[in-house]
Design an enzyme around this catalytic site. Structure first.
Site, PDB file in Angstrom:
ATOM      1  N   GLY A 155     -18.808 -47.711  97.331  1.00 15.29           N
ATOM      2  CA  GLY A 155     -17.568 -47.248  97.973  1.00 15.29           C
ATOM      3  C   GLY A 155     -17.028 -48.331  98.891  1.00 15.29           C
ATOM      4  O   GLY A 155     -17.774 -48.892  99.692  1.00 15.29           O
TER       5      GLY A 155
ATOM      6  N   ARG B  31     -18.707 -49.041  90.715  1.00 18.54           N
ATOM      7  CA  ARG B  31     -20.030 -48.475  90.454  1.00 18.54           C
ATOM      8  C   ARG B  31     -20.407 -49.039  89.087  1.00 18.54           C
ATOM      9  O   ARG B  31     -19.576 -49.045  88.167  1.00 18.54           O
ATOM     10  CB  ARG B  31     -19.985 -46.953  90.389  1.00 18.54           C
TER      11      ARG B  31
ATOM     12  N   ASP C 106     -26.118 -47.843 100.649  1.00 21.21           N
ATOM     13  CA  ASP C 106     -27.541 -47.741 100.288  1.00 21.21           C
ATOM     14  C   ASP C 106     -27.772 -47.936  98.788  1.00 21.21           C
ATOM     15  O   ASP C 106     -28.762 -48.555  98.389  1.00 21.21           O
ATOM     16  CB  ASP C 106     -28.163 -46.434 100.799  1.00 21.21           C
TER      17      ASP C 106
ATOM     18  N   THR D 219     -20.868 -49.201 104.648  1.00 22.91           N
ATOM     19  CA  THR D 219     -20.437 -47.934 104.059  1.00 22.91           C
ATOM     20  C   THR D 219     -19.878 -47.046 105.166  1.00 22.91           C
ATOM     21  O   THR D 219     -20.410 -47.059 106.284  1.00 22.91           O
ATOM     22  CB  THR D 219     -21.590 -47.187 103.356  1.00 22.91           C
TER      23      THR D 219
ATOM     24  N   ASP E  98     -20.347 -44.068 105.370  1.00 23.23           N
ATOM     25  CA  ASP E  98     -21.304 -42.967 105.605  1.00 23.23           C
ATOM     26  C   ASP E  98     -22.298 -43.258 106.727  1.00 23.23           C
ATOM     27  O   ASP E  98     -22.928 -42.338 107.247  1.00 23.23           O
ATOM     28  CB  ASP E  98     -22.109 -42.682 104.325  1.00 23.23           C
TER      29      ASP E  98
ATOM     30  N   ASP F  12     -25.296 -44.517 106.536  1.00 25.64           N
ATOM     31  CA  ASP F  12     -26.592 -43.944 106.158  1.00 25.64           C
ATOM     32  C   ASP F  12     -27.557 -44.989 105.597  1.00 25.64           C
ATOM     33  O   ASP F  12     -28.385 -44.681 104.749  1.00 25.64           O
ATOM     34  CB  ASP F  12     -26.385 -42.809 105.141  1.00 25.64           C
TER      35      ASP F  12
ATOM     36  N   GLY G 105     -18.804 -37.681 102.756  1.00 26.04           N
ATOM     37  CA  GLY G 105     -20.256 -37.648 102.981  1.00 26.04           C
ATOM     38  C   GLY G 105     -20.924 -36.700 102.004  1.00 26.04           C
ATOM     39  O   GLY G 105     -21.035 -35.519 102.258  1.00 26.04           O
ATOM     40  N   ARG G 106     -21.306 -37.252 100.837  1.00 26.65           N
ATOM     41  CA  ARG G 106     -21.920 -36.412  99.805  1.00 26.65           C
ATOM     42  C   ARG G 106     -23.336 -36.042 100.186  1.00 26.65           C
ATOM     43  O   ARG G 106     -23.760 -34.916 100.016  1.00 26.65           O
ATOM     44  CB  ARG G 106     -21.931 -37.197  98.482  1.00 26.65           C
TER      45      ARG G 106
HETATM   46  P1  ADP Z   1     -23.016 -47.340  97.720  1.00 27.29           P
HETATM   47  O1  ADP Z   1     -23.466 -48.748  97.761  1.00 27.29           O
HETATM   48  O2  ADP Z   1     -21.686 -47.135  98.375  1.00 27.29           O
HETATM   49  O3  ADP Z   1     -24.091 -46.374  98.211  1.00 27.29           O
HETATM   50  P2  ADP Z   1     -23.570 -46.467  94.940  1.00 27.29           P
HETATM   51  O4  ADP Z   1     -24.686 -45.555  95.301  1.00 27.29           O
HETATM   52  O5  ADP Z   1     -22.579 -45.940  93.958  1.00 27.29           O
HETATM   53  O6  ADP Z   1     -22.706 -46.966  96.180  1.00 27.29           O
HETATM   54  O7  ADP Z   1     -24.208 -47.806  94.352  1.00 27.29           O
HETATM   55  C1  ADP Z   1     -23.383 -48.874  93.963  1.00 27.29           C
HETATM   56  C2  ADP Z   1     -23.969 -49.594  92.780  1.00 27.29           C
HETATM   57  O8  ADP Z   1     -25.256 -50.134  93.116  1.00 27.29           O
HETATM   58  C3  ADP Z   1     -24.261 -48.726  91.566  1.00 27.29           C
HETATM   59  O9  ADP Z   1     -23.122 -48.466  90.785  1.00 27.29           O
HETATM   60  C4  ADP Z   1     -25.247 -49.604  90.808  1.00 27.29           C
HETATM   61  O10 ADP Z   1     -24.574 -50.660  90.141  1.00 27.29           O
HETATM   62  C5  ADP Z   1     -26.051 -50.228  91.944  1.00 27.29           C
HETATM   63  N1  ADP Z   1     -27.301 -49.483  92.134  1.00 27.29           N
HETATM   64  C6  ADP Z   1     -27.471 -48.305  92.789  1.00 27.29           C
HETATM   65  N2  ADP Z   1     -28.765 -47.907  92.735  1.00 27.29           N
HETATM   66  C7  ADP Z   1     -29.426 -48.850  92.024  1.00 27.29           C
HETATM   67  C8  ADP Z   1     -30.772 -49.027  91.612  1.00 27.29           C
HETATM   68  N3  ADP Z   1     -31.719 -48.154  91.920  1.00 27.29           N
HETATM   69  N4  ADP Z   1     -31.080 -50.139  90.903  1.00 27.29           N
HETATM   70  C9  ADP Z   1     -30.146 -51.038  90.573  1.00 27.29           C
HETATM   71  N5  ADP Z   1     -28.850 -50.928  90.930  1.00 27.29           N
HETATM   72  C10 ADP Z   1     -28.481 -49.865  91.646  1.00 27.29           C
HETATM   73  O1  F6P Z   2     -20.399 -43.703  99.982  1.00 26.72           O
HETATM   74  C1  F6P Z   2     -19.103 -43.696 100.483  1.00 26.72           C
HETATM   75  C2  F6P Z   2     -18.352 -42.487  99.961  1.00 26.72           C
HETATM   76  O2  F6P Z   2     -17.013 -42.542 100.446  1.00 26.72           O
HETATM   77  C3  F6P Z   2     -18.961 -41.133 100.298  1.00 26.72           C
HETATM   78  O3  F6P Z   2     -18.676 -40.675 101.597  1.00 26.72           O
HETATM   79  C4  F6P Z   2     -18.355 -40.261  99.239  1.00 26.72           C
HETATM   80  O4  F6P Z   2     -19.150 -39.125  99.008  1.00 26.72           O
HETATM   81  C5  F6P Z   2     -18.318 -41.178  98.051  1.00 26.72           C
HETATM   82  O5  F6P Z   2     -18.293 -42.505  98.549  1.00 26.72           O
HETATM   83  C6  F6P Z   2     -17.124 -40.950  97.159  1.00 26.72           C
HETATM   84  O6  F6P Z   2     -17.229 -41.778  96.055  1.00 26.72           O
HETATM   85  P1  F6P Z   2     -16.045 -42.039  95.030  1.00 26.72           P
HETATM   86  O7  F6P Z   2     -15.039 -42.896  95.714  1.00 26.72           O
HETATM   87  O8  F6P Z   2     -16.687 -42.696  93.879  1.00 26.72           O
HETATM   88  O9  F6P Z   2     -15.463 -40.688  94.717  1.00 26.72           O
END
Ligand code: ADP
Ligand code: F6P
Length: 323
Positions: free
Chosen positions: A11, A72, A103, A125, A127, A129, A170-171
């Site tokens: 995000g 993503r 994260d 982020t 969030d 978190d 905040g999911r």
């Molecule tokens: P954020 O960084 O905002 O928490 P995401 O959870 O969607 O966002 O993670 C972003 C990207 O990080 C994912 O689309 C994926 O490419 C990569 N990612 C997340 N978890 C893993 C993992 N366990 N191993 C490898 N890549 C990951």
């Molecule tokens: O991780 C940041 C965040 O904005 C969260 O608060 C929310 O739940 C999620 O991303 C939304 O993701 P997307 O933009 O893919 O709908």
């Protein structure tokens, strides 16, 4: 170190551009070449790199979002996907990558680092978190946007003696909701980390009216079991028993797209600087963040195996302050 790359992932968060700018300019100042990767890990798989000079990152710090683009990328979760990414990094003679993200992105950074490629993560982020940083890039801006909406809703709520429900992002994490509730003076908060009975919320709001409040405001995190939709439905279906309706405002992505606050510009800058400093010391496999007001480096292995817990005293405080 001669050539490094920087990417933004997950995000988007206001202040990511300040981090990119700081990585580029401090990298250049150390005599390195810096490349940007387009659209997060997707760009590593697609071999999508751009060379970044000092002028290329001029005028971006005050812009929300990320000029590099974010995404993503499910393929990056597979070893084959990451091997392809490393192949492209080697082809480009890149020696290390800075991953700016939340994260999930840091889990990706850790997975890349475990395959032997030097990585430094930057905690970013809305969030807030990420274990390893007391505060993450983007949280302050998102909180301020939520507060502006809450302040406005309270004005109209007071005029009409109405009850309002504001849903923030905040999911999985209710930190943004909890801070918005405390700083916005809400009567109740609902977050994913704590089960909430909607009838108890109704009782709290009735109590607030009885104590002479001209309004009742509930902040809910989108990932709570009773999110805005669920709670509003419960109040609608039980209107006679509960005594009133809740009017709903869902802030959604509005919170993520703001102009970065001074705090987020400075935090992005500090963490971007800390990331290149780590690489200059030969340190990788870490996340840079802020712990106890100081920039810090925490092993990514620790970051991905720990959840950042909500301080239960803050929940208690929210109740007391809603008096
Ligand atoms: P954020 O960084 O905002 O928490 P995401 O959870 O969607 O966002 O993670 C972003 C990207 O990080 C994912 O689309 C994926 O490419 C990569 N990612 C997340 N978890 C893993 C993992 N366990 N191993 C490898 N890549 C990951
Ligand atoms: O991780 C940041 C965040 O904005 C969260 O608060 C929310 O739940 C999620 O991303 C939304 O993701 P997307 O933009 O893919 O709908």
């Amino acid at each position: 170190m001669k050539r490094i790359a920087v990417l933004t992932s997950g995000g988007d968060a206001p202040g990511m551009n300040a981090a990119v700018r700081a990585v580029v300019r401090t990298g250049l100042a150390k005599g390195w070449e810096v490349l940007g990767v387009k659209h997060g890990f997707t760009g590593l798989l697609a071999d999508s790199f751009v060379s970044l000079g000092a002028r290329d990152v001029g005028g971006i710090m005050q812009r929300g979002g990320t000029v590099l683009g974010s995404a993503r990328c499910p393929e990056f979760k597979t070893p084959e996907g990451r091997a392809e990414a490393i192949r492209h990094l080697h082809q480009q003679d890149i020696e290390a990558v800075v991953v700016v993200g939340g994260d999930g992105s840091q889990a990706g950074a850790h997975a890349l680092s475990q395959m032997g490629f030097p990585v430094v993560g930057v905690a970013s982020t809305i969030d807030n978190d990420v274990h390893g940083s007391d505060v993450t890039i983007g949280f302050d801006t998102a909180l301020n946007i939520a507060l502006e909406a809450i302040d406005r809703l309270k004005v109209t709520a007071s005029s009409h003696h109405r009850a309002f429900l504001v849903e923030v992002m905040g999911r999985k994490c209710g930190y943004l909701a909890l801070m918005a509730a405390i700083a916005g003076g809400a009567e109740a908060v609902i977050i994913p980390e704590r089960e909430t009975d909607p009838d108890v919320v109704a009782a709290e709001l009735r109590e607030a009216y009885r104590r002479g409040k001209p309004h009742a405001l509930v902040v809910v995190a989108e990932g709570a079991r009773y999110n805005a939709e669920g709670l509003a439905r419960h109040f609608r279906e039980n209107r006679e028993r509960l005594g009133f309706d809740l009017r709903v405002t869902t802030l959604g992505h509005v919170q993520r797209g703001g102009t970065p606050t001074a705090f987020d510009r400075l935090l992005g800058t500090r963490l971007g600087v800390a990331a290149t400093d780590c690489l200059a010391r030969g340190e990788s496999g870490v996340l840079v963040g802020v712990l106890k007001d100081k920039t810090s480096a925490t092993p990514l292995a620790e970051v991905v195996t720990n959840k950042k817990p909500l301080d239960p005293r803050l929940l208690e405080l929210e109740r007391v302050l809603a008096m």
